[in-house]
Every structure is written in C-alpha cells, then in structure tokens.
Design an enzyme around this catalytic site. Sequence first.
Site, PDB file in Angstrom:
ATOM      1  N   ASP A   1      -9.119 -10.595   0.412  1.00 30.35           N
ATOM      2  CA  ASP A   1      -8.228 -10.006   1.423  1.00 30.35           C
ATOM      3  C   ASP A   1      -8.562 -10.449   2.860  1.00 30.35           C
ATOM      4  O   ASP A   1      -7.689 -10.416   3.734  1.00 30.35           O
ATOM      5  CB  ASP A   1      -8.304  -8.480   1.368  1.00 30.35           C
ATOM      6  CG  ASP A   1      -7.436  -7.899   0.264  1.00 30.35           C
ATOM      7  OD1 ASP A   1      -6.374  -8.477  -0.011  1.00 30.35           O
ATOM      8  OD2 ASP A   1      -7.821  -6.875  -0.313  1.00 30.35           O
TER       9      ASP A   1
ATOM     10  N   HIS B   1     -12.177  -4.897   2.255  1.00 29.38           N
ATOM     11  CA  HIS B   1     -11.999  -3.546   2.777  1.00 29.38           C
ATOM     12  C   HIS B   1     -12.310  -2.465   1.757  1.00 29.38           C
ATOM     13  O   HIS B   1     -12.174  -1.282   2.041  1.00 29.38           O
ATOM     14  CB  HIS B   1     -10.546  -3.406   3.263  1.00 29.38           C
ATOM     15  CG  HIS B   1      -9.507  -3.500   2.178  1.00 29.38           C
ATOM     16  ND1 HIS B   1      -8.588  -2.489   1.982  1.00 29.38           N
ATOM     17  CD2 HIS B   1      -9.238  -4.404   1.189  1.00 29.38           C
ATOM     18  CE1 HIS B   1      -7.792  -2.783   0.984  1.00 29.38           C
ATOM     19  NE2 HIS B   1      -8.171  -3.943   0.475  1.00 29.38           N
TER      20      HIS B   1
ATOM     21  N   TYR C   1      -2.162  -7.378   9.829  1.00 31.83           N
ATOM     22  CA  TYR C   1      -2.995  -7.192   8.634  1.00 31.83           C
ATOM     23  C   TYR C   1      -4.359  -6.616   9.039  1.00 31.83           C
ATOM     24  O   TYR C   1      -4.849  -5.648   8.462  1.00 31.83           O
ATOM     25  CB  TYR C   1      -3.154  -8.559   7.984  1.00 31.83           C
ATOM     26  CG  TYR C   1      -3.744  -8.592   6.607  1.00 31.83           C
ATOM     27  CD1 TYR C   1      -2.919  -8.633   5.487  1.00 31.83           C
ATOM     28  CD2 TYR C   1      -5.113  -8.630   6.401  1.00 31.83           C
ATOM     29  CE1 TYR C   1      -3.446  -8.700   4.218  1.00 31.83           C
ATOM     30  CE2 TYR C   1      -5.649  -8.693   5.137  1.00 31.83           C
ATOM     31  CZ  TYR C   1      -4.812  -8.733   4.044  1.00 31.83           C
ATOM     32  OH  TYR C   1      -5.346  -8.802   2.788  1.00 31.83           O
TER      33      TYR C   1
ATOM     34  N   HIS D   1       0.853  -1.195   0.000  1.00 32.26           N
ATOM     35  CA  HIS D   1       0.000   0.000   0.000  1.00 32.26           C
ATOM     36  C   HIS D   1       0.887   1.243   0.000  1.00 32.26           C
ATOM     37  O   HIS D   1       0.851   2.045   0.936  1.00 32.26           O
ATOM     38  CB  HIS D   1      -0.932   0.016   1.226  1.00 32.26           C
ATOM     39  CG  HIS D   1      -2.126  -0.870   1.046  1.00 32.26           C
ATOM     40  ND1 HIS D   1      -2.889  -1.295   2.095  1.00 32.26           N
ATOM     41  CD2 HIS D   1      -2.708  -1.379  -0.055  1.00 32.26           C
ATOM     42  CE1 HIS D   1      -3.882  -2.048   1.659  1.00 32.26           C
ATOM     43  NE2 HIS D   1      -3.791  -2.119   0.346  1.00 32.26           N
TER      44      HIS D   1
ATOM     45  N   GLU E   1      -8.628  -4.325  -6.574  1.00 33.59           N
ATOM     46  CA  GLU E   1      -7.304  -3.767  -6.280  1.00 33.59           C
ATOM     47  C   GLU E   1      -6.239  -4.499  -7.102  1.00 33.59           C
ATOM     48  O   GLU E   1      -6.308  -5.735  -7.270  1.00 33.59           O
ATOM     49  CB  GLU E   1      -7.015  -3.857  -4.771  1.00 33.59           C
ATOM     50  CG  GLU E   1      -5.929  -2.874  -4.355  1.00 33.59           C
ATOM     51  CD  GLU E   1      -5.834  -2.648  -2.855  1.00 33.59           C
ATOM     52  OE1 GLU E   1      -6.533  -3.309  -2.072  1.00 33.59           O
ATOM     53  OE2 GLU E   1      -5.016  -1.774  -2.465  1.00 33.59           O
TER      54      GLU E   1
ATOM     55  N   HIS F   1      -3.901 -13.544   0.435  1.00 31.23           N
ATOM     56  CA  HIS F   1      -2.507 -13.315   0.846  1.00 31.23           C
ATOM     57  C   HIS F   1      -2.155 -14.312   1.941  1.00 31.23           C
ATOM     58  O   HIS F   1      -2.947 -14.520   2.880  1.00 31.23           O
ATOM     59  CB  HIS F   1      -2.322 -11.911   1.439  1.00 31.23           C
ATOM     60  CG  HIS F   1      -2.556 -10.796   0.473  1.00 31.23           C
ATOM     61  ND1 HIS F   1      -1.708 -10.517  -0.568  1.00 31.23           N
ATOM     62  CD2 HIS F   1      -3.543  -9.867   0.405  1.00 31.23           C
ATOM     63  CE1 HIS F   1      -2.166  -9.473  -1.243  1.00 31.23           C
ATOM     64  NE2 HIS F   1      -3.289  -9.062  -0.675  1.00 31.23           N
TER      65      HIS F   1
ATOM     66  N   HIS G   1     -12.271  -8.675  -6.122  1.00 29.70           N
ATOM     67  CA  HIS G   1     -11.811  -7.368  -5.646  1.00 29.70           C
ATOM     68  C   HIS G   1     -10.993  -6.723  -6.761  1.00 29.70           C
ATOM     69  O   HIS G   1     -10.190  -7.414  -7.415  1.00 29.70           O
ATOM     70  CB  HIS G   1     -10.966  -7.632  -4.389  1.00 29.70           C
ATOM     71  CG  HIS G   1     -10.340  -6.456  -3.740  1.00 29.70           C
ATOM     72  ND1 HIS G   1     -10.873  -5.196  -3.733  1.00 29.70           N
ATOM     73  CD2 HIS G   1      -9.188  -6.373  -3.001  1.00 29.70           C
ATOM     74  CE1 HIS G   1     -10.088  -4.388  -3.032  1.00 29.70           C
ATOM     75  NE2 HIS G   1      -9.062  -5.071  -2.590  1.00 29.70           N
TER      76      HIS G   1
ATOM     77  N   ASP H   1      -3.325  -5.735  -6.841  1.00 27.00           N
ATOM     78  CA  ASP H   1      -2.563  -6.922  -6.424  1.00 27.00           C
ATOM     79  C   ASP H   1      -3.342  -8.201  -6.719  1.00 27.00           C
ATOM     80  O   ASP H   1      -2.768  -9.292  -6.713  1.00 27.00           O
ATOM     81  CB  ASP H   1      -2.144  -6.859  -4.940  1.00 27.00           C
ATOM     82  CG  ASP H   1      -3.268  -6.565  -3.981  1.00 27.00           C
ATOM     83  OD1 ASP H   1      -4.222  -5.868  -4.373  1.00 27.00           O
ATOM     84  OD2 ASP H   1      -3.213  -7.024  -2.822  1.00 27.00           O
TER      85      ASP H   1
HETATM   86 FE1  FEO Z   1      -7.208  -5.018  -1.180  1.00 26.99          FE
HETATM   87 FE2  FEO Z   1      -4.825  -7.475  -1.360  1.00 26.99          FE
HETATM   88  O1  FEO Z   1      -5.797  -6.009  -1.963  1.00 26.99           O
END
Ligand code: FEO
Length: 395
Positions: free
Chosen positions: A165, A146, A193, A24, A82, A226, A80, A84
């Site tokens: 996530d 999130h 996290y 991030h 994002e 993750h 999601h 990644d």
């Molecule tokens: Fe909200 Fe692992 O990205």
Amino acid sequence: MKETKVVDGVYWVGAVDWNIRHFHGYTYTTPYGTSYNAYLIKDEKIALVDTVDASFTGEMMERIRAVCDPQKIDFVVANHAEPDHSGSLAAVLSVAKNAKLVCNERCKQGLEQYYSGDWDYQIVKTGDSIKLGAKTLTFLEAPMLHWPDSMFTYIPEDELLLPNDGFGQHLATTERFVEDYDEALVMREAAKYYANILMPMSALVTKKIQEVQKLKLSIKMIAPSHGLIWREPDKILGAYLRWASGEAEPAVLVAYDTMWTATEKMARSIVEGIASEGVQSRLIRMAVSDSSDAIRDCLLMKGIVVGSSTINRGMLPSLAPFIEDLKGLKPKNKIGAAFGSYGWSGGGAESVEKALGEAGVKIVAETLTVKYMPTDEDLSRCFEFGREIASMVKS
Ligand code: FEO
C-alpha cells in the site's frame, strides 16, 4: 493477453478496477477508479508478490498465464492481509499447489481469520530473504503502515521496492508508470491516499524511510500495490517525508455547512479576507462535497477553518464525516479556527472549535459567531477574521 514488463524478469500481473467509486466502505471516494497490482518474478524459481481483489481473480490469472504456467509458481508473497490484496490467494494456491505462502506472523494470523485455507506457510521477518536464482526477495516489515502486518518486499538485483500500500494512488489507467501519465494527477491522488490512509502514522512513515536510508538500500523503482509505478522514486519519497513532517502550503481550507445562508455569507467574507493577504484558500460546503478530498486539502494546507450553523446546540450533522475523520487522522502542525451562526441558544461554532482542538488543530483566533443573519458590520468582522488567519498561515 500481452505480458506487462516492469523490469527484465518482473511482470505486472494485476487488475484495473475502472468503476470502483468508493474504497474502505464509503469512507474514501475513488473518482478515477483504482488498480490492484500484483507482480510476478520469473527466475529459476517463480514468485508472485501479492494478489488482487477476489472479483478480479480471472484477470490476474490471465496475466500470469501470459508469463508462465501458474502451476509452476514456487512462492506467493502476501505483503498484507487486507482483502484487496489477498482476495485471490485461495484461487492462486489452488492452482500453484506446491507454492509456499510467504508472509510475516501477523499477516498469517490475519489470513487465517479471513480465509480457511490449509496453506503451506513460510514465515519471514525483516532481513530474511529468498533466493530465486539471479534475483532475491528480501523482506522488510513495516508494521502500522498501514496495518500491523504490512510488509515491503525488495529485489536488490533490480533495486526494486514492492511496498504494497505504501506510495500508492487510487488511479485506473492503461499506463503502468507515473512518468507516462499525468504526473500532477498522480501526485494529487498520492496525497489523497497519504492523507486518508497514512496521516495518523506520519511518525512511523518518517522512521521507516530513515530506516531504509540507513540500510543504504538503493531504490531505482517503487512499485506499489495501487496505481502507477514510480521510476523516479525520489519524487514520492520526498513528498512522503514532507507530508509526514507536517510541511504544508501557506493556504487555508474553509469548510462549512449552512442552514439559512448566514454561515455561508460568513464563509465567503472569510475567504475574501484570506485572499486580501495574498493567501490561497479553498471554500467547500460539506453537505455537497467529498470528505476524503477535504482531508487531502487538510494535509496540503496549513490552515483549517470550519464553520457551522447551530442545530440542537451543536454543529450540522453534514459536517460529521469530515470532522470525525479529522479527529481520527490528526493532521500535524495545523492552525485554525471556528465560526458559525445561531438563532437563540448557540453551540454550533463552539462544538466545531472543540472538535478541531480534539483533532490537534491549534486554535489561533477567537470563535466567531453571528446571530440569525450577518449584518455589514458582522461581515467586516468575518473579513478581518480571514485576514488574521491568513497572516498567521504566512508567518
Ligand atoms: Fe491496505 Fe490496499 O489495502
């Protein structure tokens, strides 16, 4: 490359990022690296759930090829938007030309902003499902866990939850399951996290877990996007419920920075006072410490005591990353106090107290200040200050 099975017909096809040290942007340190987890479900139809960061596309494609011909993928689920997790979408969809891109409406909007792919979307919402053959993909939206688009995918036949996530940890390993690794480290990284990513959404976390419990979804395994997979999901579900409720250890984080050692001397007497009550503390000088680790401690410890020397009638700028994070993340049920030294005008400790209040920390002791350098009497006051906070943390 050898295939990595999660359960029969479900494979891990993600990538391990051994060398990433910040996430991030530079807001979150990842000393153990991370992984981007994507899952391939091979049935009569084939589905890929999530992808990986764009720089790891090659690794993911190689893992997919170990299980099937990527051209045969029928569905690519984006839980999601994002990058990644969506960074390799374009590459996958350029090979899996007939695949539908499955996501919710908000995720579609995000993907359209990030990428310019002319993709064949299939929009889903909570309760929708896709039959692959013997296995089913069922979707559960989890807005603000999130991001607004966040979604979980559930495979009822395997009692397997793929919550993206949620329940993740930033850890790079060759192991895939929590129980095969250093569980204490996994839990510590899961707490970091949660603290840095999910803490401000704690009310929503509780609500979502209760919603899942009410739906009586049986969950045997949680495979996040993750880190490692939970084979004993109650461990992390229980931890999330505790963290979301604001339950914490009767311990105190003492975070400070100092100019000419006066505030440091105060901090050391404060932790001695805390210890005299049999309460644990962690003393950290923020100028040389990691803010995202300190934020994890704020989640796990009930007391937060922060000190600063005074500069320009305010706190030392080295405290700013920690203080600003704390104000945004708003930990629940915390008590704390401020302290610090000054030369003439004062203002350092007072600005810390104001910031702690803005972060939602309940101030339980009068702000403690010392002029220039603490005397023995001042240090006794610091010891008492620590003792007082410790006794409140215990009660
Ligand atoms: Fe909200 Fe692992 O990205």
